[in-house]
Scaffold this motif. Structure first.
Motif, short mmCIF file in Angstrom:
data_model
loop_
_atom_site.label_atom_id
_atom_site.label_comp_id
_atom_site.label_asym_id
_atom_site.label_seq_id
_atom_site.Cartn_x
_atom_site.Cartn_y
_atom_site.Cartn_z
N ALA A 15 -2.39 103.28 17.97
CA ALA A 15 -2.62 102.29 16.92
C ALA A 15 -2.01 100.92 17.22
N PRO A 16 -0.76 100.82 17.65
CA PRO A 16 -0.21 99.48 17.93
C PRO A 16 -0.99 98.74 19.02
N GLY A 17 -1.42 99.43 20.04
CA GLY A 17 -2.20 98.80 21.09
C GLY A 17 -3.54 98.29 20.59
N VAL A 18 -4.18 99.08 19.74
CA VAL A 18 -5.46 98.66 19.16
C VAL A 18 -5.26 97.44 18.26
N LYS A 19 -4.18 97.43 17.49
CA LYS A 19 -3.89 96.30 16.61
C LYS A 19 -3.67 95.03 17.44
N GLN A 20 -2.92 95.15 18.54
CA GLN A 20 -2.70 93.98 19.40
C GLN A 20 -3.99 93.48 20.02
N LEU A 21 -4.86 94.40 20.37
CA LEU A 21 -6.15 94.01 20.94
C LEU A 21 -7.00 93.26 19.92
N LEU A 22 -7.04 93.76 18.69
CA LEU A 22 -7.79 93.08 17.63
C LEU A 22 -7.18 91.72 17.31
N ASP A 23 -5.86 91.63 17.29
CA ASP A 23 -5.21 90.34 17.05
C ASP A 23 -5.54 89.34 18.16
N PHE A 25 -8.31 89.30 20.00
CA PHE A 25 -9.69 88.86 19.79
C PHE A 25 -9.76 87.83 18.68
N ALA A 26 -9.06 88.07 17.59
CA ALA A 26 -9.08 87.13 16.46
C ALA A 26 -8.50 85.78 16.88
N PHE A 27 -7.41 85.79 17.65
CA PHE A 27 -6.80 84.55 18.11
C PHE A 27 -7.78 83.76 18.98
N ARG A 30 -10.53 82.16 16.82
CA ARG A 30 -10.03 80.97 16.11
C ARG A 30 -9.84 79.80 17.06
N ALA A 31 -9.32 80.06 18.25
CA ALA A 31 -9.11 78.99 19.23
C ALA A 31 -10.43 78.37 19.66
N GLN A 32 -11.46 79.19 19.85
CA GLN A 32 -12.77 78.65 20.21
C GLN A 32 -13.33 77.79 19.09
N GLY A 33 -13.13 78.21 17.86
CA GLY A 33 -13.59 77.42 16.72
C GLY A 33 -12.90 76.07 16.65
N ARG A 34 -11.58 76.07 16.83
CA ARG A 34 -10.84 74.80 16.82
C ARG A 34 -11.29 73.89 17.95
N ALA A 35 -11.49 74.45 19.13
CA ALA A 35 -11.93 73.64 20.27
C ALA A 35 -13.31 73.05 20.02
N GLU A 36 -14.18 73.79 19.38
CA GLU A 36 -15.53 73.29 19.09
C GLU A 36 -15.47 72.14 18.09
#
Length: 72
Positions: A15-23, A25-27, A30-36
């Motif tokens: 579970a912690p590894g999956v949570k880090q992976l999802l975090d 992806f979310a980061f 968000r970074a791609q959105g800001r750059a756009e």
């Protein structure tokens, strides 16, 4: 009961590894959105005073579309 216990243990360990992976992806999303947004602001529209948008181009143009330049 042994199989269920092993399954719960594996889920708790993964579970912690999956949570880090999802975090991660979310980061990245968000970074791609800001750059756009930054690219769009630099490419065309520049925020002016009062929240109005001012477009680059034809600096110093006076009058509207129908303005006619008078000859001498």
């Amino acid at each position: 009961m042994g199989f269920v216990g092993i399954l719960v243990l594996v889920i708790l360990l993964v579970a912690p590894g999956v949570k880090q992976l999802l975090d991660s992806f979310a980061f990245r999303i968000r970074a791609q959105g800001r750059a756009e947004v930054i690219r769009a602001q630099r490419a065309g529209a520049v925020e002016g005073r009062g929240g109005r948008t001012r477009y680059k181009g034809r600096k110093g143009q006076k009058g509207g579309k129908g303005a006619v330049k008078a000859d001498g």
